[in-house]
Write a protein that holds these residues in place. Structure first.
Motif, PDB file in Angstrom:
ATOM      1  N   PHE A   1       0.831  -1.218   0.000  1.00  0.00           N
ATOM      2  CA  PHE A   1       0.000   0.000   0.000  1.00  0.00           C
ATOM      3  C   PHE A   1       0.862   1.263   0.000  1.00  0.00           C
ATOM      4  N   ALA A   2       2.044   1.167   0.605  1.00  0.00           N
ATOM      5  CA  ALA A   2       2.928   2.344   0.684  1.00  0.00           C
ATOM      6  C   ALA A   2       3.718   2.571  -0.606  1.00  0.00           C
ATOM      7  N   ALA A   3       3.746   1.578  -1.487  1.00  0.00           N
ATOM      8  CA  ALA A   3       4.607   1.658  -2.681  1.00  0.00           C
ATOM      9  C   ALA A   3       4.047   2.629  -3.724  1.00  0.00           C
ATOM     10  N   ASP A   4       4.956   3.199  -4.528  1.00  0.00           N
ATOM     11  CA  ASP A   4       4.516   4.046  -5.654  1.00  0.00           C
ATOM     12  C   ASP A   4       3.787   3.199  -6.702  1.00  0.00           C
ATOM     13  N   GLU A   5       4.298   1.985  -6.915  1.00  0.00           N
ATOM     14  CA  GLU A   5       3.650   1.043  -7.835  1.00  0.00           C
ATOM     15  C   GLU A   5       3.836  -0.374  -7.308  1.00  0.00           C
ATOM     16  N   VAL A   6       2.869  -1.206  -7.587  1.00  0.00           N
ATOM     17  CA  VAL A   6       2.992  -2.644  -7.356  1.00  0.00           C
ATOM     18  C   VAL A   6       2.741  -3.301  -8.704  1.00  0.00           C
ATOM     19  N   PHE A   7       3.632  -4.204  -9.092  1.00  0.00           N
ATOM     20  CA  PHE A   7       3.359  -4.892 -10.354  1.00  0.00           C
ATOM     21  C   PHE A   7       3.687  -6.367 -10.249  1.00  0.00           C
ATOM     22  N   LEU A   8       3.140  -7.112 -11.194  1.00  0.00           N
ATOM     23  CA  LEU A   8       3.220  -8.573 -11.198  1.00  0.00           C
ATOM     24  C   LEU A   8       3.954  -9.020 -12.459  1.00  0.00           C
ATOM     25  N   THR A   9       4.702 -10.107 -12.334  1.00  0.00           N
ATOM     26  CA  THR A   9       5.391 -10.629 -13.519  1.00  0.00           C
ATOM     27  C   THR A   9       5.088 -12.112 -13.671  1.00  0.00           C
ATOM     28  N   ASN A  10       4.863 -12.514 -14.919  1.00  0.00           N
ATOM     29  CA  ASN A  10       4.924 -13.936 -15.236  1.00  0.00           C
ATOM     30  C   ASN A  10       5.237 -14.086 -16.717  1.00  0.00           C
ATOM     31  N   SER A  11       5.449 -15.308 -17.146  1.00  0.00           N
ATOM     32  CA  SER A  11       6.000 -15.507 -18.481  1.00  0.00           C
ATOM     33  C   SER A  11       4.983 -15.308 -19.591  1.00  0.00           C
ATOM     34  N   VAL A  12       3.702 -15.408 -19.258  1.00  0.00           N
ATOM     35  CA  VAL A  12       2.667 -15.247 -20.278  1.00  0.00           C
ATOM     36  C   VAL A  12       2.198 -13.798 -20.351  1.00  0.00           C
ATOM     37  N   ARG A  13       2.053 -13.161 -19.174  1.00  0.00           N
ATOM     38  CA  ARG A  13       1.516 -11.793 -19.097  1.00  0.00           C
ATOM     39  C   ARG A  13       2.629 -10.755 -18.994  1.00  0.00           C
ATOM     40  N   LEU A  14       3.845 -11.226 -18.824  1.00  0.00           N
ATOM     41  CA  LEU A  14       5.038 -10.382 -18.715  1.00  0.00           C
ATOM     42  C   LEU A  14       4.924  -9.449 -17.513  1.00  0.00           C
ATOM     43  N   VAL A  15       4.417  -8.237 -17.700  1.00  0.00           N
ATOM     44  CA  VAL A  15       4.348  -7.270 -16.599  1.00  0.00           C
ATOM     45  C   VAL A  15       2.942  -6.670 -16.555  1.00  0.00           C
ATOM     46  N   SER A  16       2.330  -6.685 -15.365  1.00  0.00           N
ATOM     47  CA  SER A  16       0.997  -6.086 -15.183  1.00  0.00           C
ATOM     48  C   SER A  16       1.000  -5.281 -13.891  1.00  0.00           C
ATOM     49  N   ARG A  17       0.482  -4.065 -13.942  1.00  0.00           N
ATOM     50  CA  ARG A  17       0.358  -3.282 -12.711  1.00  0.00           C
ATOM     51  C   ARG A  17      -0.804  -3.816 -11.874  1.00  0.00           C
ATOM     52  N   ALA A  18      -0.574  -3.882 -10.559  1.00  0.00           N
ATOM     53  CA  ALA A  18      -1.676  -4.209  -9.639  1.00  0.00           C
ATOM     54  C   ALA A  18      -2.309  -2.895  -9.235  1.00  0.00           C
ATOM     55  N   ARG A  19      -3.612  -2.775  -9.420  1.00  0.00           N
ATOM     56  CA  ARG A  19      -4.243  -1.475  -9.146  1.00  0.00           C
ATOM     57  C   ARG A  19      -5.022  -1.440  -7.845  1.00  0.00           C
ATOM     58  N   SER A  20      -5.321  -2.619  -7.276  1.00  0.00           N
ATOM     59  CA  SER A  20      -5.989  -2.618  -5.964  1.00  0.00           C
ATOM     60  C   SER A  20      -5.735  -3.950  -5.259  1.00  0.00           C
ATOM     61  N   LEU A  21      -5.851  -3.884  -3.930  1.00  0.00           N
ATOM     62  CA  LEU A  21      -5.763  -5.085  -3.094  1.00  0.00           C
ATOM     63  C   LEU A  21      -6.924  -5.002  -2.109  1.00  0.00           C
ATOM     64  N   ASP A  22      -7.792  -5.985  -2.167  1.00  0.00           N
ATOM     65  CA  ASP A  22      -8.986  -5.994  -1.312  1.00  0.00           C
ATOM     66  C   ASP A  22      -9.773  -4.683  -1.467  1.00  0.00           C
ATOM     67  N   GLU A  23      -9.869  -4.229  -2.702  1.00  0.00           N
ATOM     68  CA  GLU A  23     -10.623  -3.028  -3.095  1.00  0.00           C
ATOM     69  C   GLU A  23     -10.008  -1.716  -2.617  1.00  0.00           C
ATOM     70  N   LYS A  24      -8.814  -1.785  -2.006  1.00  0.00           N
ATOM     71  CA  LYS A  24      -8.098  -0.549  -1.647  1.00  0.00           C
ATOM     72  C   LYS A  24      -7.048  -0.281  -2.729  1.00  0.00           C
ATOM     73  N   PRO A  25      -6.914   0.971  -3.170  1.00  0.00           N
ATOM     74  CA  PRO A  25      -6.028   1.238  -4.306  1.00  0.00           C
ATOM     75  C   PRO A  25      -4.551   0.980  -4.000  1.00  0.00           C
ATOM     76  N   LEU A  26      -3.860   0.554  -5.028  1.00  0.00           N
ATOM     77  CA  LEU A  26      -2.411   0.347  -4.978  1.00  0.00           C
ATOM     78  C   LEU A  26      -1.778   1.230  -6.040  1.00  0.00           C
ATOM     79  N   GLY A  27      -0.613   1.784  -5.720  1.00  0.00           N
ATOM     80  CA  GLY A  27       0.243   2.449  -6.702  1.00  0.00           C
ATOM     81  C   GLY A  27      -0.432   3.534  -7.506  1.00  0.00           C
ATOM     82  N   GLY A  28       0.006   3.634  -8.751  1.00  0.00           N
ATOM     83  CA  GLY A  28      -0.529   4.672  -9.619  1.00  0.00           C
ATOM     84  C   GLY A  28       0.321   5.933  -9.605  1.00  0.00           C
ATOM     85  N   ARG A  29       1.450   5.897  -8.874  1.00  0.00           N
ATOM     86  CA  ARG A  29       2.257   7.102  -8.727  1.00  0.00           C
ATOM     87  C   ARG A  29       3.523   7.093  -9.595  1.00  0.00           C
ATOM     88  N   ALA A  30       3.774   6.001 -10.290  1.00  0.00           N
ATOM     89  CA  ALA A  30       4.967   5.973 -11.158  1.00  0.00           C
ATOM     90  C   ALA A  30       4.758   4.982 -12.310  1.00  0.00           C
TER      91      ALA A  30
END
Lengths: 284, 284
Positions: free
Chosen positions: A229-258
């Motif tokens: 929650f404190a991070a500027d951005e949270v993102f996820l990696t895997n081999s099929v989707r490569l890189v995806s930003r996580a925009r919320s966790l349990d309906e609370k916003p994540l990242g969006g600042r970089a």
């Protein structure tokens, strides 16, 4: 039967013994990669990890046999860009959990079309009730045993989210059901160490290297949900989707600042794909 | 191919799709029982548990289909007394951990000869380094994902022991790689609750009932390894080996102070087998 193109033990007509230990006991490992223009992306890394993980559970995989499966499947695939899955099981033995004899491993290679829409799609996460078991080596290995992740994926679906975040028994962030997790704060990149119950994903490794190339500080460090929650951005990696930003966790916003920093990291991957596969990854 | 008699989805000629979720993702459950004189011992309990565990992971198993497999396999089995294994997977879907469609489950029933030498053989245990994950429902379900137990069985084999004891993250006794654990002290019988990461074994249930019938106090209570060393007897239960005394843990002696009580409990099981199957279990 599924419509997938499937190669088993040297042949498209190969069959699975119904008593194969993969099916009976989850006794095997696998790998998933994307082949762009019929060439496995980071193929040598994927093959080396697959062989390492096979070795870790006591299966002697001849990488040349898996590679032969890749070649056969990629030659016959209907699409130029496919998700290539390689499954290696211990094969067939008599009863008993730790076999006295060493059977011939079973190798299954299958291909399904890859879809560029999977990349860079922002993800809504929920926290899973399933605890990731850092106390077992299987938490660091890509084994067939995905039922914990399936349970967590069901939780995500039931809560209308895209993916679920798994924490270990100490409450530390491990991974999602299909991806590694990164937190970016003040230009510093953090991802949990494998000892927290984390599989060392291939794209995770590429991103850690890309960060260095971009002059970003990157390191493995345990993360609590509060760190996300404190991070500027949270993102996820895997081999099929490569890189995806996580925009919320349990309906609370994540990242969006970089977002530009996450896009910059994905660009390093995209440039590697362009250079090695003559494939241009267009990201929205 | 193995020499086992194997029935798949209604036929001895049935095949496994190489992309079956059981093989790809460990997405299934199973059951193991012994049929004495071609009749499943505690068959209705086994079938009910199998259906319950399938339901728990979201698979709708028609018990009649599994029973049809039992009937077919038991009619053709070469031996009158066989180990009957029933495996139920979610079947074949497209990619994705939690499928949007509900496929037809895959049912595999196989038989191998049962050997009475497996019963009542004293067991030397070692403590596994693998942590049993009480934080996942899979620790209470008989799922295909047995790789943690396979790792633990390898540890036992490497230490020249017969089986390995798994503890949960709190250090509490959960189970061995193949059996439930009981401690008997002063005529009181204790076994860990399922919440400690324990599968509710069928013979575990029969033993709890047998204890009542013998006038012994029996209850579920968490056990630490020290409780095992303090016990008059420690014994293990599973559906193939029924009841076996544990004689050591990490080379330190266990029990040996009330073998007649363990024999008495096994006698209750043996009497049930004699009455229902006309089979006399001779135990050394």
């Amino acid at each position: 039967m599924s419509g997938d193109l499937v190669w088993v033990n040297g042949s498209f007509a190969g069959r699975i013994d119904p008593t194969d230990r993969g099916l009976m006991l989850g006794d095997g490992v696998f790998d998933t990669l994307v082949a762009f223009n019929r060439k496995p992306f980071a193929g040598e890394r994927h093959l080396a990890r697959l062989a390492d993980h096979a070795t870790a559970i006591g299966i002697a995989l001849d990488p040349a046999k898996a590679r032969a499966g890749w070649t056969a499947v990629l030659a016959e695939a209907k699409s130029d860009h496919v998700i290539l899955r390689t499954t290696v099981t211990r094969g067939v033995t008599g009863r008993g959990l730790w076999p006295k004899t060493v059977p011939e491993p079973t190798i299954v290679v299958s291909a399904t079309p890859w879809n560029k829409e999977l990349v860079a799609r922002p993800v809504r996460l929920v926290t899973s009730s399933i605890v990731r078991n850092a106390g077992s080596p299987t938490s660091r290995l890509k084994t067939i045993g995905y039922l914990d992740n399936i349970f967590a994926a069901r939780e995500a679906a039931e809560k209308n989210a895209d993916d679920a975040l798994l924490l270990n028994a100490a409450g530390k962030v491990a991974c999602t059901t299909i991806a590694n997790v990164f937190a970016l704060s003040g230009g510093r990149l953090l991802t949990p160490p494998t000892t927290d119950g984390v599989l060392a994903g291939i794209v995770r490794g590429l991103i850690l290297e890309a960060a260095s190339a971009l002059g970003m500080e990157a390191s493995e460090r345990s993360l609590m949900p509060s760190d996300l929650f404190a991070a500027d951005e949270v993102f996820l990696t895997n081999s099929v989707r490569l890189v995806s930003r996580a925009r919320s966790l349990d309906e609370k916003p994540l990242g969006g600042r970089a977002p530009e920093r996450v896009a910059g990291l994905l660009s390093v991957i995209a440039e590697k794909i362009r250079a090695e596969h003559s494939f241009v990854l267009e990201v929205a």
